[in-house]
Motif scaffolding. Sequence first.
Motif, PDB file in Angstrom:
ATOM      1  N   LYS A  12      -4.775   3.343   3.519  1.00  0.00           N
ATOM      2  CA  LYS A  12      -3.315   3.202   3.489  1.00  0.00           C
ATOM      3  C   LYS A  12      -2.726   3.528   2.117  1.00  0.00           C
ATOM      4  O   LYS A  12      -1.529   3.710   1.974  1.00  0.00           O
ATOM      5  CB  LYS A  12      -2.921   1.784   3.922  1.00  0.00           C
ATOM      6  N   ARG A  13      -3.579   3.560   1.097  1.00  0.00           N
ATOM      7  CA  ARG A  13      -3.091   3.878  -0.252  1.00  0.00           C
ATOM      8  C   ARG A  13      -3.136   5.375  -0.562  1.00  0.00           C
ATOM      9  O   ARG A  13      -2.651   5.810  -1.602  1.00  0.00           O
ATOM     10  CB  ARG A  13      -3.891   3.091  -1.296  1.00  0.00           C
TER      11      ARG A  13
ATOM     12  N   MET B  93      -1.565   7.932   0.765  1.00  0.00           N
ATOM     13  CA  MET B  93      -0.234   8.535   0.642  1.00  0.00           C
ATOM     14  C   MET B  93       0.423   8.195  -0.698  1.00  0.00           C
ATOM     15  O   MET B  93       1.120   9.010  -1.295  1.00  0.00           O
ATOM     16  CB  MET B  93       0.674   8.053   1.771  1.00  0.00           C
ATOM     17  N   ALA B  94       0.199   6.962  -1.159  1.00  0.00           N
ATOM     18  CA  ALA B  94       0.874   6.495  -2.370  1.00  0.00           C
ATOM     19  C   ALA B  94       0.338   7.174  -3.635  1.00  0.00           C
ATOM     20  O   ALA B  94       1.050   7.287  -4.627  1.00  0.00           O
ATOM     21  CB  ALA B  94       0.731   4.973  -2.493  1.00  0.00           C
TER      22      ALA B  94
ATOM     23  N   THR C 141      -2.566   1.418 -10.292  1.00  0.00           N
ATOM     24  CA  THR C 141      -2.507   0.107  -9.645  1.00  0.00           C
ATOM     25  C   THR C 141      -3.142   0.189  -8.255  1.00  0.00           C
ATOM     26  O   THR C 141      -3.946  -0.666  -7.865  1.00  0.00           O
ATOM     27  CB  THR C 141      -1.052  -0.370  -9.537  1.00  0.00           C
ATOM     28  N   HIS C 142      -2.793   1.233  -7.505  1.00  0.00           N
ATOM     29  CA  HIS C 142      -3.418   1.395  -6.179  1.00  0.00           C
ATOM     30  C   HIS C 142      -4.930   1.587  -6.313  1.00  0.00           C
ATOM     31  O   HIS C 142      -5.698   1.022  -5.533  1.00  0.00           O
ATOM     32  CB  HIS C 142      -2.793   2.582  -5.435  1.00  0.00           C
TER      33      HIS C 142
ATOM     34  N   LYS D  55      -9.703   0.473   5.687  1.00  0.00           N
ATOM     35  CA  LYS D  55      -8.331   0.690   6.146  1.00  0.00           C
ATOM     36  C   LYS D  55      -7.331   0.534   4.998  1.00  0.00           C
ATOM     37  O   LYS D  55      -6.415   1.341   4.837  1.00  0.00           O
ATOM     38  CB  LYS D  55      -8.016  -0.316   7.255  1.00  0.00           C
ATOM     39  N   ASN D  56      -7.523  -0.503   4.187  1.00  0.00           N
ATOM     40  CA  ASN D  56      -6.591  -0.733   3.088  1.00  0.00           C
ATOM     41  C   ASN D  56      -6.651   0.414   2.073  1.00  0.00           C
ATOM     42  O   ASN D  56      -5.606   0.878   1.589  1.00  0.00           O
ATOM     43  CB  ASN D  56      -6.873  -2.091   2.427  1.00  0.00           C
TER      44      ASN D  56
ATOM     45  N   GLY E 117       1.089  11.813  -4.726  1.00  0.00           N
ATOM     46  CA  GLY E 117       2.020  12.448  -5.656  1.00  0.00           C
ATOM     47  C   GLY E 117       1.328  12.909  -6.931  1.00  0.00           C
ATOM     48  O   GLY E 117       1.420  14.071  -7.325  1.00  0.00           O
TER      49      GLY E 117
ATOM     50  N   LEU F  62      -6.821   0.432  -8.645  1.00  0.00           N
ATOM     51  CA  LEU F  62      -7.397  -0.870  -8.978  1.00  0.00           C
ATOM     52  C   LEU F  62      -7.695  -1.664  -7.714  1.00  0.00           C
ATOM     53  O   LEU F  62      -8.759  -2.268  -7.569  1.00  0.00           O
ATOM     54  CB  LEU F  62      -6.420  -1.684  -9.843  1.00  0.00           C
ATOM     55  N   PHE F  63      -6.721  -1.646  -6.791  1.00  0.00           N
ATOM     56  CA  PHE F  63      -6.930  -2.380  -5.543  1.00  0.00           C
ATOM     57  C   PHE F  63      -8.030  -1.715  -4.700  1.00  0.00           C
ATOM     58  O   PHE F  63      -8.809  -2.404  -4.038  1.00  0.00           O
ATOM     59  CB  PHE F  63      -5.626  -2.512  -4.750  1.00  0.00           C
TER      60      PHE F  63
ATOM     61  N   ASP G 192     -11.690  -3.515   7.258  1.00  0.00           N
ATOM     62  CA  ASP G 192     -10.348  -3.741   6.693  1.00  0.00           C
ATOM     63  C   ASP G 192     -10.226  -3.157   5.287  1.00  0.00           C
ATOM     64  O   ASP G 192      -9.168  -2.654   4.906  1.00  0.00           O
ATOM     65  CB  ASP G 192     -10.050  -5.247   6.621  1.00  0.00           C
TER      66      ASP G 192
ATOM     67  N   LYS H  83     -11.261  -2.790  -6.159  1.00  0.00           N
ATOM     68  CA  LYS H  83     -11.494  -4.186  -5.768  1.00  0.00           C
ATOM     69  C   LYS H  83     -11.965  -4.253  -4.308  1.00  0.00           C
ATOM     70  O   LYS H  83     -12.876  -5.021  -3.977  1.00  0.00           O
ATOM     71  CB  LYS H  83     -10.203  -4.982  -5.955  1.00  0.00           C
TER      72      LYS H  83
ATOM     73  N   THR I  29       0.830  -1.210   0.000  1.00  0.00           N
ATOM     74  CA  THR I  29       0.000   0.000   0.000  1.00  0.00           C
ATOM     75  C   THR I  29       0.858   1.250   0.000  1.00  0.00           C
ATOM     76  O   THR I  29       0.392   2.320  -0.360  1.00  0.00           O
ATOM     77  CB  THR I  29      -0.916   0.037   1.238  1.00  0.00           C
TER      78      THR I  29
ATOM     79  N   ARG J   5     -14.257  -7.206   8.294  1.00  0.00           N
ATOM     80  CA  ARG J   5     -13.525  -7.211   7.026  1.00  0.00           C
ATOM     81  C   ARG J   5     -13.911  -6.037   6.128  1.00  0.00           C
ATOM     82  O   ARG J   5     -13.088  -5.558   5.353  1.00  0.00           O
ATOM     83  CB  ARG J   5     -13.662  -8.559   6.322  1.00  0.00           C
TER      84      ARG J   5
ATOM     85  N   GLY K 185       5.253   3.661  -3.937  1.00  0.00           N
ATOM     86  CA  GLY K 185       4.948   4.886  -4.661  1.00  0.00           C
ATOM     87  C   GLY K 185       4.906   6.095  -3.742  1.00  0.00           C
ATOM     88  O   GLY K 185       4.833   7.228  -4.226  1.00  0.00           O
ATOM     89  N   VAL K 186       4.927   5.875  -2.422  1.00  0.00           N
ATOM     90  CA  VAL K 186       4.937   7.009  -1.506  1.00  0.00           C
ATOM     91  C   VAL K 186       6.254   7.764  -1.692  1.00  0.00           C
ATOM     92  O   VAL K 186       7.324   7.153  -1.701  1.00  0.00           O
ATOM     93  CB  VAL K 186       4.801   6.550  -0.039  1.00  0.00           C
TER      94      VAL K 186
ATOM     95  N   THR L 104       1.616   3.479 -11.344  1.00  0.00           N
ATOM     96  CA  THR L 104       1.627   3.235  -9.895  1.00  0.00           C
ATOM     97  C   THR L 104       0.310   3.665  -9.262  1.00  0.00           C
ATOM     98  O   THR L 104      -0.328   2.895  -8.526  1.00  0.00           O
ATOM     99  CB  THR L 104       2.815   3.955  -9.228  1.00  0.00           C
TER     100      THR L 104
END
Lengths: 235, 235
Positions: B106-107, B109-110, B186-187, B102-103, B113, B189-190, B99, B193, A229, B96, A232-233, B183
């Motif tokens: 967590k992305r 920050m990524a 991709t995040h 949360k997940n 940019g 995409l998750f 979760d 999902k 996760t 869940r 890329g940060v 990048t």
Amino acid sequence: MPAHIYTAFDEELKYLMRRISEMGGLAEQMVAESVRALVNSDAALAQKVISDDTIMDAAERDVGDKAIVTIAKRQPMAADLREIIGALRIASDLERVGDMGKNNAKRVMAVQGTGVPRKLARGIEHLSELALTQLKEVLDVYTTRSAEKAKSIRDRDEEIDAMYTSLFREMLTYMMEDPRNITTCTHLLFCAKNIERVGDHATNIAETIYYMTTGAQPEGERPKDDTTTAVGVVE
Amino acid sequence: MPAHIYTAFDEELKYLMRRISEMGGLAEQMVAESVRALVNSDAALAQKVISDDTIMDAAERDVGDKAIVTIAKRQPMAADLREIIGALRIASDLERVGDMGKNNAKRVMAVQGTGVPRKLARGIEHLSELALTQLKEVLDVYTTRSAEKAKSIRDRDEEIDAMYTSLFREMLTYMMEDPRNITTCTHLLFCAKNIERVGDHATNIAETIYYMTTGAQPEGERPKDDTTTAVGVVE
């Protein structure tokens, strides 16, 4: 299995344990075969994994039905009750491990056009070996019921996570190098994530076994976090 | 809640129901806030979602502990027992869902940019509205206990899935157009999902409510399949 005097109840607990072991074996096999199907573009094997999932679903329902009947009939207390509730939880985790295999298998057709680059195939195989080893060990602990061993497996998910993160970065690189890799690599990213989740489910099962054996939740933060996760940060 | 004569038992069932409702509210909020944090690159909100997850985990453990004590003390049969086992299952699904929030968080920050492209942001917001509507409805059904309504929610996951698949394709296109998007996409995409999985958990909860109410599993194939697994299949 806790000691008590009702033989019929023993039989019912043994039945649940046997079903869980069967589900564990099938779950391992589904994940292993899904990876093999992926790496070898084997559509027939993928189809087998997909149809095995109905066996898994039926097994989980069976464990659920039998568990409820056993609780209602025997009215167990303490350790016996935890045994049955634990079986329910483990069956649910194993069913989801099977789902991970099925999801991988369903991606086989989509990557067949380009095939899986050799280096990524190696990475996925290695990741799945690690995750399946952890699942196998946790299923052994289910038979031996060592709380200590359950706790040590739970604390060991970091290795899988580190490998998943390195594979994640490698796949991003492949995509950036050549846009024609993007569709295939996206599917492989999800496959890698599925396999990483197999490790999470093994961690869940280890926690359940610890709980069944001791009646307590293992202490300390769960180590099962996905650190991709943060890829890329800007640091 | 089934009718019976033990008032203390009623209180215990009500406690479980109240906890489940609280967990449901928090789960919704975590997912909604994670999407807001993602779309607005709001690191502080993301951090709040991440720390809310410990509340969720504690709530699930509490439901688990209370459920076991209630079963051991009251030795409930049939509908009452299903009520408690159902609460355990629903608590696990809601944990869940948390979760997933949360997940996503967590992305944040990524993707900070590059930021989230406007069109993809809209798509993710829309997907999460659909999934959260489904979750809200299923939590209402948990209060009203309509087996019929539970079944109809379960049969309605296709809409989320169709939207997820179209978003998935759009993200692939963004990546192919400009490798600098890879990048971030991709995040995303998750994240998409994760949101699609919120819908799956709502489906699971609908099945559990149906089971609690009728004692049976809903018939027919589960409609909760992810069809993006076929994106890229040569037709």
